[in-house]
Design an enzyme around this catalytic site. Structure first.
Site, PDB file in Angstrom:
ATOM      1  N   GLY A 210       1.211  -0.922   0.308  1.00 50.30           N
ATOM      2  CA  GLY A 210      -0.328   0.151  -0.149  1.00 50.30           C
ATOM      3  C   GLY A 210       0.928   1.247  -0.464  1.00 50.30           C
ATOM      4  CD  GLN A 211       5.269  -0.075   1.171  1.00 53.49           C
ATOM      5  OE1 GLN A 211       4.535  -0.792   0.771  1.00 53.49           O
ATOM      6  NE2 GLN A 211       6.525  -0.550   1.794  1.00 53.49           N
ATOM      7  CD  GLU A 212       2.404   8.692  -2.406  1.00 56.06           C
ATOM      8  OE1 GLU A 212       3.016   9.395  -1.604  1.00 56.06           O
ATOM      9  OE2 GLU A 212       2.126  10.419  -3.557  1.00 56.06           O
TER      10      GLU A 212
ATOM     11  CG  LEU B  93       4.665  -0.890  -3.956  1.00 58.90           C
ATOM     12  CD1 LEU B  93       4.546  -1.604  -2.496  1.00 58.90           C
ATOM     13  CD2 LEU B  93       5.864  -1.536  -4.674  1.00 58.90           C
TER      14      LEU B  93
END
Ligand code: G3D
Length: 180
Positions: free
Chosen positions: A70-72, A74
């Protein structure tokens, strides 16, 4: 590796298994919830195909569940997992009021993608054990879920730590795929 596998599975299919993707911002509780689904409420029936996909079986209904980072950095790759997805699980950190706008934008962007036109959406309002967390009603309103008319959706309160709310989520998922 994940992208290659997704493409291969899109081409060859995976008979009898229903594809599910878990999305949500980092720290929402995706991995915790997937772990709960694997160990408590369902039987883990096969070794993982990759580090980010697990198979769970709920009373003869089999799901292949993709846990997408969920990191920006990704989030821009989420679309590459959409092909053949029957259910999108959106995990929301119910304590994170500040980033709910980001979640809302990601949700609506995602649902506009052509590969998800037939997907149902399960919103998990996670971390309900934390005092002062947003209620299901608040989250539904903020995410403007009632404006979603092209997809079947459901919102469920849950706690990834205890697993509360997850059996009901699995029941809903099962009823959705059986309805198709
Ligand atoms: P992610 O995979 O979405 O990035 P994780 O999120 O599953 O790694 O969870 C992020 C943090 O939230 C973890 O804490 C995890 O224990 C916690 N968490 C997940 N679900 C719940 C919940 O329902 N209630 C509470 N109180 N915490 C939860 P750490 O401290 O390991 O970072």
């Amino acid at each position: 590796m994940g992208l290659l596998l997704t493409k291969l599975m899109a081409v060859f299919g995976d008979k009898g298994k229903h594809k599910v993707v878990i999305v949500g911002l980092d720290n929402a509780g995706k991995t915790t919830i997937l772990y709960q689904l694997l160990t408590k409420e369902a039987v883990h029936t096969s070794p993982t195909i990759g580090s980010n996909v697990e198979e769970i079986s709920v009373r003869n209904t089999r799901f292949l569940v993709w846990d997408i980072g969920g990191q920006e950095s990704l989030r821009a790759t989420w679309f590459s997992y959409y092909c053949n997805t029957e259910i999108v699980i959106l995990v929301v950190d119910s304590t994170d009021r500040e980033r709910l706008t980001v979640t809302k934008d990601e949700l609506h962007r995602m649902l506009a993608h052509e590969d998800l036109q037939n997907a149902a959406v399960l919103v998990l309002a996670n971390k309900q054990d934390v005092k002062g967390s947003m209620t299901v009603g608040e989250i539904s309103q903020f995410l403007t879920l009632s404006s979603i008319t092209a997809h079947t959706w459901h919102v469920q309160a849950c706690c990834g730590l205890t697993g509360e709310g997850l059996p009901a989520s699995l029941d809903w998922m099962k009823s959705r795929v059986l309805a198709n």
